[in-house]
Motif scaffolding. Structure first.
Motif, PDB file in Angstrom:
ATOM      1  N   LYS A 147       0.827  -1.210   0.000  1.00  0.00           N
ATOM      2  CA  LYS A 147       0.000   0.000   0.000  1.00  0.00           C
ATOM      3  C   LYS A 147       0.859   1.255   0.000  1.00  0.00           C
ATOM      4  CE  LYS A 147      -4.263  -1.594   2.096  1.00  0.00           C
ATOM      5  NZ  LYS A 147      -5.115  -1.570   3.284  1.00  0.00           N
ATOM      6  N   GLN A 148       2.076   1.128   0.571  1.00  0.00           N
ATOM      7  CA  GLN A 148       3.017   2.253   0.587  1.00  0.00           C
ATOM      8  C   GLN A 148       3.906   2.257  -0.662  1.00  0.00           C
ATOM      9  OE1 GLN A 148       5.262   2.415   4.292  1.00  0.00           O
ATOM     10  NE2 GLN A 148       3.613   1.313   5.285  1.00  0.00           N
ATOM     11  N   SER A 149       3.556   1.408  -1.636  1.00  0.00           N
ATOM     12  CA  SER A 149       4.302   1.277  -2.894  1.00  0.00           C
ATOM     13  C   SER A 149       5.725   0.759  -2.693  1.00  0.00           C
ATOM     14  CB  SER A 149       4.319   2.594  -3.667  1.00  0.00           C
ATOM     15  OG  SER A 149       3.004   2.980  -3.991  1.00  0.00           O
ATOM     16  N   LEU A 150       5.944  -0.015  -1.611  1.00  0.00           N
ATOM     17  CA  LEU A 150       7.237  -0.675  -1.427  1.00  0.00           C
ATOM     18  C   LEU A 150       7.189  -2.004  -2.160  1.00  0.00           C
ATOM     19  CD1 LEU A 150       7.920  -0.083   2.367  1.00  0.00           C
ATOM     20  CD2 LEU A 150       9.091   0.978   0.435  1.00  0.00           C
ATOM     21  N   LYS A 151       8.135  -2.220  -3.046  1.00  0.00           N
ATOM     22  CA  LYS A 151       8.180  -3.456  -3.818  1.00  0.00           C
ATOM     23  C   LYS A 151       8.561  -4.617  -2.906  1.00  0.00           C
ATOM     24  CE  LYS A 151      10.266  -5.500  -7.900  1.00  0.00           C
ATOM     25  NZ  LYS A 151      11.216  -6.530  -7.589  1.00  0.00           N
ATOM     26  N   THR A 152       7.806  -5.720  -3.014  1.00  0.00           N
ATOM     27  CA  THR A 152       8.126  -6.934  -2.280  1.00  0.00           C
ATOM     28  C   THR A 152       8.297  -8.076  -3.272  1.00  0.00           C
ATOM     29  OG1 THR A 152       5.820  -7.593  -1.957  1.00  0.00           O
ATOM     30  CG2 THR A 152       6.793  -6.176  -0.261  1.00  0.00           C
ATOM     31  N   THR A 153       9.104  -9.070  -2.889  1.00  0.00           N
ATOM     32  CA  THR A 153       9.352 -10.229  -3.741  1.00  0.00           C
ATOM     33  C   THR A 153       9.147 -11.489  -2.914  1.00  0.00           C
ATOM     34  OG1 THR A 153      10.996  -8.966  -4.991  1.00  0.00           O
ATOM     35  CG2 THR A 153      11.065 -11.361  -5.218  1.00  0.00           C
ATOM     36  N   SER A 154       8.286 -12.384  -3.410  1.00  0.00           N
ATOM     37  CA  SER A 154       8.063 -13.647  -2.704  1.00  0.00           C
ATOM     38  C   SER A 154       9.353 -14.441  -2.641  1.00  0.00           C
ATOM     39  CB  SER A 154       6.998 -14.478  -3.422  1.00  0.00           C
ATOM     40  OG  SER A 154       5.755 -13.825  -3.346  1.00  0.00           O
ATOM     41  N   GLU A 155       9.566 -15.112  -1.511  1.00  0.00           N
ATOM     42  CA  GLU A 155      10.774 -15.911  -1.301  1.00  0.00           C
ATOM     43  C   GLU A 155      10.366 -17.265  -0.740  1.00  0.00           C
ATOM     44  OE1 GLU A 155      13.924 -14.893  -1.866  1.00  0.00           O
ATOM     45  OE2 GLU A 155      13.678 -12.730  -2.081  1.00  0.00           O
ATOM     46  N   LYS A 156      11.028 -18.307  -1.203  1.00  0.00           N
ATOM     47  CA  LYS A 156      10.938 -19.626  -0.575  1.00  0.00           C
ATOM     48  C   LYS A 156      12.257 -19.820   0.146  1.00  0.00           C
ATOM     49  CE  LYS A 156       7.029 -21.645  -1.366  1.00  0.00           C
ATOM     50  NZ  LYS A 156       6.126 -21.931  -0.276  1.00  0.00           N
ATOM     51  N   LEU A 157      12.222 -19.869   1.448  1.00  0.00           N
ATOM     52  CA  LEU A 157      13.416 -19.937   2.279  1.00  0.00           C
ATOM     53  C   LEU A 157      13.436 -21.291   2.978  1.00  0.00           C
ATOM     54  CD1 LEU A 157      12.738 -16.399   3.627  1.00  0.00           C
ATOM     55  CD2 LEU A 157      14.656 -16.978   2.151  1.00  0.00           C
ATOM     56  N   ASP A 158      14.147 -22.235   2.390  1.00  0.00           N
ATOM     57  CA  ASP A 158      14.161 -23.611   2.905  1.00  0.00           C
ATOM     58  C   ASP A 158      12.742 -24.141   3.090  1.00  0.00           C
ATOM     59  OD1 ASP A 158      16.884 -23.786   2.864  1.00  0.00           O
ATOM     60  OD2 ASP A 158      17.166 -23.707   5.027  1.00  0.00           O
ATOM     61  N   GLY A 159      11.870 -23.839   2.131  1.00  0.00           N
ATOM     62  CA  GLY A 159      10.503 -24.332   2.173  1.00  0.00           C
ATOM     63  C   GLY A 159       9.544 -23.475   2.981  1.00  0.00           C
ATOM     64  N   GLU A 160      10.042 -22.440   3.627  1.00  0.00           N
ATOM     65  CA  GLU A 160       9.186 -21.558   4.424  1.00  0.00           C
ATOM     66  C   GLU A 160       8.788 -20.347   3.588  1.00  0.00           C
ATOM     67  OE1 GLU A 160       8.225 -22.842   7.169  1.00  0.00           O
ATOM     68  OE2 GLU A 160       9.766 -24.377   7.241  1.00  0.00           O
ATOM     69  N   ASP A 161       7.576 -19.858   3.808  1.00  0.00           N
ATOM     70  CA  ASP A 161       7.098 -18.688   3.084  1.00  0.00           C
ATOM     71  C   ASP A 161       7.691 -17.419   3.668  1.00  0.00           C
ATOM     72  OD1 ASP A 161       5.498 -20.051   1.284  1.00  0.00           O
ATOM     73  OD2 ASP A 161       3.813 -20.105   2.670  1.00  0.00           O
ATOM     74  N   GLY A 162       8.013 -16.503   2.778  1.00  0.00           N
ATOM     75  CA  GLY A 162       8.512 -15.215   3.208  1.00  0.00           C
ATOM     76  C   GLY A 162       8.575 -14.263   2.035  1.00  0.00           C
ATOM     77  N   PHE A 163       9.121 -13.083   2.286  1.00  0.00           N
ATOM     78  CA  PHE A 163       9.324 -12.129   1.209  1.00  0.00           C
ATOM     79  C   PHE A 163      10.470 -11.204   1.564  1.00  0.00           C
ATOM     80  CE2 PHE A 163       6.213  -9.942   3.892  1.00  0.00           C
ATOM     81  CZ  PHE A 163       6.633  -8.618   3.884  1.00  0.00           C
ATOM     82  N   SER A 164      11.031 -10.635   0.516  1.00  0.00           N
ATOM     83  CA  SER A 164      12.080  -9.640   0.705  1.00  0.00           C
ATOM     84  C   SER A 164      11.541  -8.291   0.266  1.00  0.00           C
ATOM     85  CB  SER A 164      13.337 -10.006  -0.086  1.00  0.00           C
ATOM     86  OG  SER A 164      13.044 -10.124  -1.459  1.00  0.00           O
ATOM     87  N   PHE A 165      12.167  -7.245   0.760  1.00  0.00           N
ATOM     88  CA  PHE A 165      11.824  -5.875   0.397  1.00  0.00           C
ATOM     89  C   PHE A 165      13.104  -5.070   0.506  1.00  0.00           C
ATOM     90  CE2 PHE A 165      11.366  -6.387   4.853  1.00  0.00           C
ATOM     91  CZ  PHE A 165      11.638  -5.172   5.456  1.00  0.00           C
ATOM     92  N   SER A 166      13.052  -3.799   0.221  1.00  0.00           N
ATOM     93  CA  SER A 166      14.272  -3.002   0.121  1.00  0.00           C
ATOM     94  C   SER A 166      15.098  -2.962   1.397  1.00  0.00           C
ATOM     95  CB  SER A 166      13.934  -1.572  -0.313  1.00  0.00           C
ATOM     96  OG  SER A 166      13.095  -0.956   0.646  1.00  0.00           O
ATOM     97  N   SER A 167      14.485  -3.198   2.553  1.00  0.00           N
ATOM     98  CA  SER A 167      15.215  -3.101   3.815  1.00  0.00           C
ATOM     99  C   SER A 167      15.431  -4.432   4.523  1.00  0.00           C
ATOM    100  CB  SER A 167      14.484  -2.153   4.771  1.00  0.00           C
ATOM    101  OG  SER A 167      14.454  -0.863   4.236  1.00  0.00           O
ATOM    102  N   GLY A 168      15.105  -5.559   3.897  1.00  0.00           N
ATOM    103  CA  GLY A 168      15.343  -6.831   4.563  1.00  0.00           C
ATOM    104  C   GLY A 168      14.451  -7.945   4.082  1.00  0.00           C
ATOM    105  N   MET A 169      14.250  -8.929   4.961  1.00  0.00           N
ATOM    106  CA  MET A 169      13.438 -10.101   4.652  1.00  0.00           C
ATOM    107  C   MET A 169      12.535 -10.423   5.832  1.00  0.00           C
ATOM    108  SD  MET A 169      16.164 -12.674   2.901  1.00  0.00           S
ATOM    109  CE  MET A 169      15.112 -13.352   1.636  1.00  0.00           C
ATOM    110  N   LEU A 170      11.364 -10.978   5.522  1.00  0.00           N
ATOM    111  CA  LEU A 170      10.448 -11.477   6.539  1.00  0.00           C
ATOM    112  C   LEU A 170      10.048 -12.890   6.173  1.00  0.00           C
ATOM    113  CD1 LEU A 170       9.652  -8.209   6.199  1.00  0.00           C
ATOM    114  CD2 LEU A 170       8.169  -8.874   8.049  1.00  0.00           C
TER     115      LEU A 170
END
Length: 138
Positions: free
Chosen positions: A79-102
């Motif tokens: 919503k804040q127009s921050l680009k996110t990218t889906s990530e598969k991290l050892d089979g776990e769901d997450g995403f990366s963005f300009s300041s890190g990963m979740l």
């Protein structure tokens, strides 16, 4: 894992090898309200000569609640127009963005950032490695 052990989610040897330090400078979560359905939380920061890392950890009442919070955070970024990218991290769901990963593993939500100490530029390869290390231990 309890919040008291959260700063131990990544073995000291891996933090030391990555950052050149194992000293946790600690970030209190007490000033930050826990997300809805989170039962505990902890933040840790490590400052090395060339890089610094932050790990934020929230434990939720259920895995579904942790996944819902991951989605809520991602939706907020978008919503804040921050680009996110889906990530598969050892089979776990997450995403990366300009300041890190979740990411989420079971009922635990993690946020990881590794910055160079010169200029506060995100180090994506080190951020990914630290996230993978945290997920493997958790």
């Amino acid at each position: 894992m309890s919040a008291a052990d959260a700063c131990a989610i990544v073995p000291q040897g891996q933090i030391g090898g990555m950052l050149g330090t194992t000293k946790n400078n600690g970030i209190p979560i007490t000033g930050t309200k826990l997300p809805p359905k989170a039962t505990e939380g902890k933040a840790c920061t490590y400052v090395g000569r060339d890089n610094s890392a932050t790990v934020i950890w929230f434990k939720f009442s259920t895995p579904a609640a942790a996944r819902d919070y991951l989605k809520t955070v991602r939706d907020g970024f978008e919503k804040q127009s921050l680009k996110t990218t889906s990530e598969k991290l050892d089979g776990e769901d997450g995403f990366s963005f300009s300041s890190g990963m979740l990411a989420v593993k079971k009922s635990v939500w993690l946020r990881v950032n590794v910055y160079s100490t010169a200029g506060k530029v995100v180090a994506p390869d080190l951020t990914r490695q630290l996230m993978l290390d945290a997920l493997r231990v958790n």
